[in-house]
Write a protein that holds these residues in place. Structure first.
Motif, PDB file in Angstrom:
ATOM      1  N   UNK A   1       0.843  -1.179   0.000  1.00 51.12           N
ATOM      2  CA  UNK A   1       0.000   0.000   0.000  1.00 51.12           C
ATOM      3  C   UNK A   1       0.886   1.240   0.000  1.00 51.12           C
ATOM      4  N   UNK A   2       0.546   2.169  -0.868  1.00 47.72           N
ATOM      5  CA  UNK A   2       1.248   3.450  -0.924  1.00 47.72           C
ATOM      6  C   UNK A   2       0.266   4.525  -0.482  1.00 47.72           C
ATOM      7  N   UNK A   3       0.735   5.442   0.326  1.00 42.05           N
ATOM      8  CA  UNK A   3      -0.098   6.598   0.663  1.00 42.05           C
ATOM      9  C   UNK A   3       0.711   7.838   0.310  1.00 42.05           C
ATOM     10  N   UNK A   4       0.186   8.610  -0.628  1.00 43.39           N
ATOM     11  CA  UNK A   4       0.903   9.769  -1.142  1.00 43.39           C
ATOM     12  C   UNK A   4       0.131  11.038  -0.820  1.00 43.39           C
ATOM     13  N   UNK A   5       0.859  12.065  -0.440  1.00 44.67           N
ATOM     14  CA  UNK A   5       0.247  13.355  -0.171  1.00 44.67           C
ATOM     15  C   UNK A   5       0.233  14.175  -1.463  1.00 44.67           C
ATOM     16  N   UNK A   6      -0.953  14.639  -1.840  1.00 42.99           N
ATOM     17  CA  UNK A   6      -1.102  15.443  -3.061  1.00 42.99           C
ATOM     18  C   UNK A   6      -1.874  16.713  -2.681  1.00 42.99           C
ATOM     19  N   UNK A   7      -1.128  17.730  -2.254  1.00 45.16           N
ATOM     20  CA  UNK A   7      -1.753  18.906  -1.617  1.00 45.16           C
ATOM     21  C   UNK A   7      -2.675  19.721  -2.512  1.00 45.16           C
ATOM     22  N   UNK A   8      -2.517  19.651  -3.831  1.00 42.06           N
ATOM     23  CA  UNK A   8      -3.368  20.523  -4.650  1.00 42.06           C
ATOM     24  C   UNK A   8      -4.629  19.846  -5.175  1.00 42.06           C
ATOM     25  N   UNK A   9      -4.988  18.694  -4.612  1.00 43.75           N
ATOM     26  CA  UNK A   9      -6.312  18.131  -4.899  1.00 43.75           C
ATOM     27  C   UNK A   9      -7.345  19.100  -4.326  1.00 43.75           C
ATOM     28  N   UNK A  10      -8.280  19.558  -5.164  1.00 41.19           N
ATOM     29  CA  UNK A  10      -9.198  20.572  -4.652  1.00 41.19           C
ATOM     30  C   UNK A  10     -10.671  20.292  -4.920  1.00 41.19           C
ATOM     31  N   UNK A  11     -10.973  19.313  -5.774  1.00 44.30           N
ATOM     32  CA  UNK A  11     -12.385  19.076  -6.056  1.00 44.30           C
ATOM     33  C   UNK A  11     -12.585  17.668  -6.610  1.00 44.30           C
ATOM     34  N   UNK A  12     -13.836  17.352  -6.869  1.00 37.77           N
ATOM     35  CA  UNK A  12     -14.174  16.027  -7.360  1.00 37.77           C
ATOM     36  C   UNK A  12     -13.554  15.692  -8.703  1.00 37.77           C
ATOM     37  N   UNK A  13     -13.329  16.716  -9.515  1.00 37.47           N
ATOM     38  CA  UNK A  13     -12.713  16.445 -10.816  1.00 37.47           C
ATOM     39  C   UNK A  13     -11.263  16.013 -10.655  1.00 37.47           C
ATOM     40  N   UNK A  14     -10.565  16.610  -9.711  1.00 33.81           N
ATOM     41  CA  UNK A  14      -9.194  16.184  -9.399  1.00 33.81           C
ATOM     42  C   UNK A  14      -9.214  14.713  -8.996  1.00 33.81           C
ATOM     43  N   UNK A  15     -10.148  14.384  -8.123  1.00 33.55           N
ATOM     44  CA  UNK A  15     -10.256  13.017  -7.619  1.00 33.55           C
ATOM     45  C   UNK A  15     -10.468  12.041  -8.774  1.00 33.55           C
ATOM     46  N   UNK A  16     -11.405  12.376  -9.663  1.00 32.61           N
ATOM     47  CA  UNK A  16     -11.696  11.495 -10.795  1.00 32.61           C
ATOM     48  C   UNK A  16     -10.508  11.348 -11.728  1.00 32.61           C
ATOM     49  N   UNK A  17      -9.826  12.470 -12.011  1.00 33.16           N
ATOM     50  CA  UNK A  17      -8.683  12.436 -12.932  1.00 33.16           C
ATOM     51  C   UNK A  17      -7.566  11.559 -12.370  1.00 33.16           C
ATOM     52  N   UNK A  18      -7.307  11.697 -11.084  1.00 35.81           N
ATOM     53  CA  UNK A  18      -6.245  10.908 -10.457  1.00 35.81           C
ATOM     54  C   UNK A  18      -6.636   9.439 -10.424  1.00 35.81           C
TER      55      UNK A  18
END
Ligand SMILES: [Cu+2]
Length: 65
Positions: free
Chosen positions: A3-20
């Motif tokens: 399991x990897x847990x990565x910090x991605x500070x500029x996630x800001x909305x649902x579209x970011x979530x979907x794209x990632x």
């Protein structure tokens, strides 16, 4: 199973979530991707290479801290 847990500070909305989720889901060895908007973290279950996951997140327009 890793399991990897990565910090991605500029996630800001649902579209970011979907794209990632979409980009990381294409990486070899990834079994599941969980993007947490509240904590701005990406959790990857599977045997994926960390560098490949970081590259996929970059492909989605985001940088791992
Ligand atoms: Cu967004």
């Amino acid at each position: 199973m890793h399991q990897l847990v990565l910090s991605v500070p500029n996630i800001s909305c649902g579209r970011c979530v979907e794209a990632i989720q979409e980009e990381v889901g294409l990486v070899a060895g990834v079994h599941a991707v969980t993007v947490d908007l509240a904590t701005r973290t990406v959790r990857v279950d599977g045997d994926a290479d960390r560098a490949a996951v970081v590259a996929a997140i970059a492909e989605a327009g985001h940088q791992v801290a």
